[in-house]
Design an enzyme around this catalytic site. Structure first.
Site, PDB file in Angstrom:
ATOM      1  N   ASP A 147      30.631  23.869  68.440  1.00 39.29           N
ATOM      2  CA  ASP A 147      31.133  22.687  67.740  1.00 39.29           C
ATOM      3  C   ASP A 147      32.455  22.993  67.061  1.00 39.29           C
ATOM      4  OD1 ASP A 147      31.003  20.051  66.337  1.00 39.29           O
ATOM      5  OD2 ASP A 147      28.911  20.121  66.964  1.00 39.29           O
ATOM      6  N   HIS A 218      32.605  17.532  62.032  1.00 41.58           N
ATOM      7  CA  HIS A 218      31.591  17.287  63.061  1.00 41.58           C
ATOM      8  C   HIS A 218      30.553  18.413  63.129  1.00 41.58           C
ATOM      9  CE1 HIS A 218      29.993  16.723  67.187  1.00 41.58           C
ATOM     10  NE2 HIS A 218      30.366  15.460  67.061  1.00 41.58           N
ATOM     11  N   SER A 537      26.410  12.364  69.572  1.00 44.34           N
ATOM     12  CA  SER A 537      26.624  13.651  68.897  1.00 44.34           C
ATOM     13  C   SER A 537      25.602  13.876  67.794  1.00 44.34           C
ATOM     14  CB  SER A 537      28.022  13.698  68.262  1.00 44.34           C
ATOM     15  OG  SER A 537      28.991  14.113  69.175  1.00 44.34           O
TER      16      SER A 537
END
Length: 762
Positions: A147, A218, A537
């Site tokens: 990530d 994220h 996600s």
């Protein structure tokens, strides 16, 4: 005139040759697959062989062309995901490499894209019973995430009460810009970064944060969703308030930063997966993907095959390109592909209408708002900015016309006019970009908007007040399929039904870096340690965390068995007792091409009764069934001796998809599609299972035998499912279910069946 033409010819020829020469000397990144059995014995190791091969390329080309050729640069030498390396090569070097000893194939580097607290309760996880206590809350299971990095200071990575890091762990915490190795602990046990591919693709680039630290948010969000520890009084400016925790709060987290603000490349991604395999992760979570590639062209598919060989469960996101069919990525047979759902929780505000009651709407305005009653006026289309500016001290009500950009234009008009607040009446299901408004705004469904307009028109002095920061629980129907989640069928493996399963992905609260803004209030940026995000996600790490729980409860289960348990126990029914609906098709019943087998149910997955297991050889048989060449199969399996004696597209999968799309047939011409399956009894004791088939429009389904008798645990039984229908099906999608139910009604093993006329064009 003739001379003029000759000059033009020479100019054109000059530029053409210059372009060709530039292409020859301009370097690109390539992933190179090699045959290790061809390595000369003189080399001590693979990396020295790779370096020598690349060095000889550049030297030979310089000698033969007498020109300046950049040195071929080795980026990564891979140990697990492929047999080979990645390098920065010119076209001439790549062509020369193809004649080198041991060369198998090459893939040009590609960019990848991201698919961007209450959810544990919505999924039924409880401290008292079920999967959480049975798995020790995922104790000592290691979840690796590829990530954007991690914010280690977040309370979600607090290691209070955790025991020592498992001795089998071989990973480490790397230091870098604003990141010290001491920031890792017993919860966050590893943090690494990978950007050689990014830098080689952009030699003049400056990496702003060259370390595992998250500058996008994220990675912090996904990792805390999967395995964040308990954090009290978490919220997004008062919305979703409560104790936040991940799906597997007892699990360990290892972050592999390969996705950067400056760009993301497959050479770095598969290097991260390679390292994660070597470090000893149990579960991988990948919230990104590549579109419309064959399996042998997809570096992520190739790398995850190596992970499955090492008994690592891989959860991937389906993508956010819905609601059209054939938009998903990660349609790979050996990974779990996750779609996104809503939950029965929504965020909003209450609009009080004088003394005439109130209506509720969607809102995520982060600021404080006075409880004072203000004049409220209906301005219909809200398209007259000058008039709106005369009503600054009022709440403005706007009616969305439904035309493209109508709501966006109204939203902008109210923001520019500076009114007290905006009330938007709309049937739009795409409100995420509006609800996190920098000014007071509430969004009402048409039926509630009609109440407001009627109140305004029937009162001489209408006034209203708004109460923001409200969380509504128990929304019905729920869950629903989000409109954005990408749909099947799978481009790379059409004979395997994808996606596999659905999990919460809409407005998920999870940890966030404190230095990255999450909202605007007028012109000011606001910061928070938690943020609400939506996308597949967010769904992907939910399943990664739940898979970690199952791994903890059943350490002997294979990744395929875990996938089967999750799929066959998922729910196709919502909280009203009706089939789950799809927002992307105006709330029609969702098909398995949108939601997979159904909505994940962690506690049921703990005891699934039967599982559909598969071996690495089964996947090889599948690759052979796709008619791949030996070289293409070798690219994925890394083996020169793959056994293709039993090629088959009929993988032992817990779902079924059949294509009835022959457009050049006579009317009333039928065909039969057959599937062979083997199930393993994982329940303690003996069981008798009976088959139940739900009706499907346009086709007939049969199963033989319709009774399976198991006398002991781990016993296997096989059956055949057949679907008879027209060679050209009238409906695009028809679906139903095969249900195996035991006589004690202890286990219900459900598999979706899809018959479709859809045709994948390649």
């Amino acid at each position: 005139m003739a001379a003029h033409h000759i000059n033009l010819l020479f100019i054109c020829l000059y530029f053409s040759l210059s372009f060709i020469f530039t292409k020859q000397v301009q370097a690109d990144n390539y992933i190179i697959h090699m045959d290790h059995s061809a390595m000369p014995k003189a080399f001590a190791g693979r990396q020295s062989w790779y370096l020598a091969t690349l060095s000889s390329l550049s030297a030979n080309l310089r000698a033969n062309t007498n020109s300046t050729i950049p040195t071929a640069e080795l980026l990564y030498s891979y140990n697990h995901v492929i047999q080979g390396f990645s390098a920065s090569l010119t076209l001439a070097q790549l062509e020369a490499l193809k004649n080198s000893r041991g060369y198998v194939s090459s893939i040009r580097d590609k960019t990848v894209k991201l698919d961007t607290t209450y959810s544990f309760k919505f999924l039924g996880l409880s401290s008292d019973a079920g999967l959480w206590p049975a798995s020790g809350f995922g104790k000592d299971v290691i979840i690796g995430l590829i990530d954007t990095g991690v914010w280690p200071e977040s309370e979600s990575f607090n290691d209070d009460g955790m025991n020592d890091v498992p001795l089998r762990w071989k990973g480490k915490c790397e230091s870098g810009t604003q990141f010290n190795s001491s920031l890792c602990n017993k919860k966050l046990i590893g943090a690494r970064s990978f950007n050689k591919g990014l830098i080689a693709n952009n030699p003049s680039i400056t990496i702003a944060m060259n370390s595992p630290r998250d500058t996008a948010g994220h990675g912090t969000h996904t990792s805390s969703t999967a395995a964040g520890t308990y954090v009290g009084d978490a919220s997004y400016f008062g919305y979703a308030q409560g104790t936040a925790r991940g799906m597997a709060p007892g699990a360990r987290v290892a972050m592999y930063k390969a996705l950067w603000d400056e760009g993301s490349y497959t050479t770095d991604v598969i290097a991260a997966i390679d390292q994660a395999i070597n470090d000893g992760v149990d579960v991988l979570s990948l919230s990104f993907g590549l579109d419309e590639l064959e399996l042998y062209e997809d570096p992520i598919a190739i790398a995850t095959f190596a992970a499955i060989e090492k008994n690592i469960f891989v959860s991937t996101s389906a993508g956010n390109e819905g609601p059209d069919l054939e938009t998903l990525h990660n349609g790979t047979p050996w990974v779990l592909t996750v779609a996104a759902s809503t939950m029965d929780r929504s965020f909003g505000a209450s609009l009080s209408l004088g003394t005439d009651g109130y209506v509720r709407g969607a809102a995520l305005y982060p600021g404080n708002f006075s409880s004072t009653q203000y004049p409220i006026v209906f301005m219909d289309k809200c398209d007259k900015t000058k008039e709106l500016k005369k009503l600054v001290g009022m709440i403005i009500v706007c009616q969305d016309t439904g035309k493209e950009d109508s709501l966006n234009d109204q939203f902008s008009s109210i923001q520019v006019a500076g009114n007290v607040a905006g009330v938007f009446i709309t049937n739009s299901t795409l409100l995420d970009i509006f609800t996190q408004s920098p000014f007071p705004a509430i969004f009402l469904e048409q039926k509630d908007g009609d109440i407001v307009v009627d109140y305004i028109k029937t009162n001489k002095n209408p006034k209203a007040s708004i109460e923001f920061k409200t969380t509504f629980l128990g929304s019905k129907p729920s869950p629903t399929v989000t409109s954005y989640t990408s749909r099947g069928p799978s481009y790379s493996a059409p004979s395997v039904l994808k996606p596999d399963i659905m999990a919460p992905g809409d407005s998920i609260l999870a940890a966030w870096p404190l230095n990255i803004g999450v909202a605007r209030l007028n012109d000011d940026m606001l910061f928070s340690s938690f943020n609400l995000l939506s996308g597949t996600s967010m769904a992907c790490p939910h399943v990664a965390g739940i898979a970690a729980l199952l791994k903890g409860a059943h350490p002997d289960w294979s990744p395929t068995a875990i996938r089967s348990a999750l799929m066959t126990t998922s729910d196709p029914i919502d909280n009203t007792g009706n089939p789950i609906e799809d927002i992307g098709t105006n709330l029609q019943p969702a098909t398995p091409l949108a939601m997979g087998a159904g909505h994940i149910n962690p506690n049921k997955a703990l005891d699934p009764g039967l599982v559909y297991d598969a071996t690495v050889q089964d996947y090889i048989d599948f690759l052979c069934g796709l008619n791949f060449t030996p070289q293409q199969i070798k690219t994925i399996t890394k083996s020169s001796s793959s056994n293709c004696s039993n090629p088959s597209l009929d993988l032992n999968y817990p779902s079924f998809i059949a294509y009835f799309n022959d457009r050049n047939v006579k009317p009333d011409s039928n065909t039969v599609k057959e599937f062979q399956r083997t199930v393993t009894n994982v329940g303690e004791g003996s069981f008798i299972y009976k088959a139940i088939l739900t009706a499907m429009k346009g086709v007939k389904v049969n199963v033989e035998p319709d009774t399976l008798v198991f006398k002991e645990i781990n016993e296997k039984k096989s059956f055949k499912l057949s679907i008879e229908g027209p060679r050209q099906l009238d409906k695009t999608v028809s679906f139903g279910y095969l249900i195996w139910e035991d006589s004690q009604r202890k286990h219900v093993v459900r598999s979706p069946i899809v018959a479709t006329s859809y045709k994948i064009d390649k």
